[in-house]
Design a protein around this motif. Structure first.
Motif, mmCIF file in Angstrom:
data_model
loop_
_atom_site.group_PDB
_atom_site.id
_atom_site.type_symbol
_atom_site.label_atom_id
_atom_site.label_comp_id
_atom_site.label_asym_id
_atom_site.label_seq_id
_atom_site.Cartn_x
_atom_site.Cartn_y
_atom_site.Cartn_z
ATOM 1 N N ALA A 83 2.271 -5.765 -5.390
ATOM 2 C CA ALA A 83 0.998 -5.356 -4.797
ATOM 3 C C ALA A 83 1.213 -4.231 -3.793
ATOM 4 C CB ALA A 83 0.329 -6.561 -4.127
ATOM 5 N N LEU A 84 2.294 -4.307 -3.038
ATOM 6 C CA LEU A 84 2.594 -3.252 -2.059
ATOM 7 C C LEU A 84 2.824 -1.913 -2.750
ATOM 8 C CD1 LEU A 84 3.089 -2.535 0.953
ATOM 9 C CD2 LEU A 84 5.508 -3.009 0.566
ATOM 10 N N PHE A 85 3.613 -1.924 -3.848
ATOM 11 C CA PHE A 85 3.866 -0.685 -4.592
ATOM 12 C C PHE A 85 2.560 -0.095 -5.098
ATOM 13 C CE2 PHE A 85 8.260 -2.249 -6.096
ATOM 14 C CZ PHE A 85 8.732 -2.076 -4.827
ATOM 15 N N ALA A 86 1.787 -0.940 -5.776
ATOM 16 C CA ALA A 86 0.566 -0.450 -6.417
ATOM 17 C C ALA A 86 -0.398 0.093 -5.360
ATOM 18 C CB ALA A 86 -0.087 -1.578 -7.218
ATOM 19 N N THR A 87 -0.572 -0.666 -4.259
ATOM 20 C CA THR A 87 -1.540 -0.264 -3.238
ATOM 21 C C THR A 87 -1.041 0.960 -2.469
ATOM 22 O OG1 THR A 87 -2.054 -2.629 -3.058
ATOM 23 C CG2 THR A 87 -3.038 -1.180 -1.425
ATOM 24 N N ALA A 88 0.235 0.994 -2.142
ATOM 25 C CA ALA A 88 0.800 2.138 -1.411
ATOM 26 C C ALA A 88 0.677 3.413 -2.241
ATOM 27 C CB ALA A 88 2.265 1.873 -1.071
ATOM 28 N N HIS A 89 0.978 3.305 -3.520
ATOM 29 C CA HIS A 89 0.891 4.459 -4.413
ATOM 30 C C HIS A 89 -0.552 4.962 -4.470
ATOM 31 C CE1 HIS A 89 2.444 6.280 -8.467
ATOM 32 N NE2 HIS A 89 1.939 7.177 -7.663
ATOM 33 N N PHE A 90 -1.493 4.016 -4.584
ATOM 34 C CA PHE A 90 -2.912 4.366 -4.687
ATOM 35 C C PHE A 90 -3.433 4.954 -3.381
ATOM 36 C CE2 PHE A 90 -7.388 3.228 -4.063
ATOM 37 C CZ PHE A 90 -7.956 3.834 -5.176
ATOM 38 N N VAL A 91 -3.105 4.332 -2.258
ATOM 39 C CA VAL A 91 -3.677 4.739 -0.966
ATOM 40 C C VAL A 91 -3.012 6.017 -0.436
ATOM 41 C CG1 VAL A 91 -3.951 4.090 1.471
ATOM 42 C CG2 VAL A 91 -4.421 2.415 -0.337
#
Lengths: 328, 328
Positions: A100-108
């Motif tokens: 979740a951290l990877f996906a959200t960090a990449h998106f944000v």
């Protein structure tokens, strides 16, 4: 809020960090009541360097990344990344759900201009005391083509230089043999790109048995291979530690000495689990994200905060962008 | 003739093997004069269970596989494989050039009908005393698609069952996460094939840290990943052993005990280098090929011969063929 033990670990680590660094300010993202309660336990409810950013949700450790990204917009993880994106924070640290951290960090945060993919990087100890090897990618990407791996080489070299102060770091590619003819096509292609590179000090292929022998300062590989190699390190160290404990307990001569030495031996073996003593970094993004291990203890989470501080001081994202621009 | 020390190791190991097994006959392929000289050293020049097959050439350790295959037709390696192919030998064992052995064995022996690719497999110790885990592929193939990995699962299970006597062996896929959604597409596809399989006891994904925790009897992966994981095991074990030695030599309390225990500790750590104590097998071919480590000592090469004997007795290639036919 994240990690196996949440604020029980993160709050005391945060207090320790601000007491260690008088110029450090930490914004604690999460449930205000829970955080306040934990701060009060440590007599730090009104610490001038600590503030609370209340978030009504948190991402659980087993939540699917895509679901977390889509539905948890007021989670502590999302808000922490929003603060970095908005410039209200210089870096962020989480012990939460890795995917979740990877996906959200990449998106944000988005990637640095020119960067194709972010990578997870961590320092592992080598057989040379005080020398680390930076390995990437450790699992942010499953498969990486040659141009992505080439960028990882540059990004890894920047981290080794800025964080560990290694000038002109030696960069190697992880392969199944040392000879030029060995390995997969995309690794061979990456090797050719790196040989011609003016900005990377490329030293060739290394095999799994040479990850920890100080043959290189940076080792580049696919996320799949890197993740397996890192976790294999942890597994072997853990198994040998257990066998050694059993062994020491069985031998009369060794029993007493074993007891005396147990803490030191434990430390020796723990050094092989890098997430236990420092954070892994998600690099290639327009912001600093440090991932602490889910079962990190207070000292390990403190070390992850210090890693983030160092990357802020050394301006790692800016340095990566500069180096990438030089390489084009 | 092969391996780092050639007949210095292989001849005494061969003598030991025929003395251990009165029904075993070994054909020593290589330079007749050299072999005779070494046999004489051990007073075994006319041993009834040992014969010499003279070969005018040998493949060097750094020779390119394709060159060895094309040009060294009277090499000890090639002739050894020819003897198996002609039915004059039931199995063969080599400590020679790994790549040349794979290429030549594949060319000379051919794969079992239905087998897409041969694989290199070896047993590693686990944290459960006496339980091994069979891991494949360890480097015979760089990349393997789902149908190849599916066959590896079947072949690995046959070896675990026949060689280690494990009934209904638990088969796992090495992945970068345990959840169904994690990993590369071909690993997920292989997982789906194995879930539906009637002939494989599939237990799901394992990560690198669980290779040695006895969660599975067989672990299947690409040759690239398997090679990196195996060599990482060796590297970590070697580094920890060295650090432990240094540590024991530094501590007054431990110095004496360390000396007393050094051989046992060494053995404990060596168990993590599977090639040191037994051979890896190249399976999926119409014949038995055991690859001993290039720097194997006499005991390790002896163990490799015993491995070959066991595979002959248990008719491993025939069993693989049967199991594959059941799976179609």
């Amino acid at each position: 809020m994240g990690g196996d033990k949440g604020p029980l670990i993160t709050i005391p680590a945060a207090i320790k960090a601000v007491e260690y660094l008088p110029h450090l300010n930490l914004i604690l993202c999460g449930d205000q009541d829970v955080i306040t309660k934990h701060l009060e336990t440590h007599n730090s409810a009104s610490h001038p360097q600590l503030s609370i950013f209340h978030c009504s949700e948190s991402v659980s450790m087993d939540e699917k990344p895509a679901i977390a990204l889509r539905t948890k917009k007021d989670s502590s993880m999302r808000k922490m990344l929003d603060l970095v994106s908005d410039g209200q924070a210089d870096a962020c640290v989480s012990a939460g759900n890795t995917g979740a951290l990877f996906a959200t960090a990449h998106f944000v945060l988005k990637t640095i201009p020119g960067v194709e993919r972010p990578a997870l990087i961590s320092a592992l100890p080598t057989n040379e005391d005080g020398r680390n090897v930076f390995m990437l990618d450790l699992g942010a990407n499953v498969f990486c083509d040659a141009s992505v791996l080439y960028q990882f080489a540059i990004m890894g070299a920047v981290l080794a230089e800025e964080v560990d102060g290694i000038s002109n770091p030696r960069v190697a590619l992880l392969n199944m043999g040392e000879e030029d003819i060995k390995g997969s096509d995309h690794i061979k292609l990456t090797g050719n790109l790196l040989k011609e590179s003016q900005v990377v000090n490329y030293v060739g292929f290394v095999e799994g048995n040479d990850i920890l022998t100080n043959k290189a300062d940076v080792i580049v590989c696919d996320g799949f291979v890197g993740n397996v190699a890192l976790k294999t390190c942890e597994g072997v160290a853990r198994m040998l530690f257990k066998k050694l404990q059993l062994f020491l307990s069985k031998h009369v001569f060794a029993r007493i000495v074993g007891k005396l030495l147990a803490p030191s031996i434990k430390k020796l073996f723990k050094s092989l689990n890098p997430d236990q003593y420092n954070g892994a970094s998600l690099i290639g993004l327009r912001g600093i994200v440090v991932k602490s291990h889910g079962n990190a203890n207070e000292n390990a989470f403190f070390a992850a905060i210090m890693e983030a501080v160092k990357e802020v001081e050394r301006q790692v994202p800016e340095k990566i962008q500069e180096k990438l621009e030089q390489s084009v």
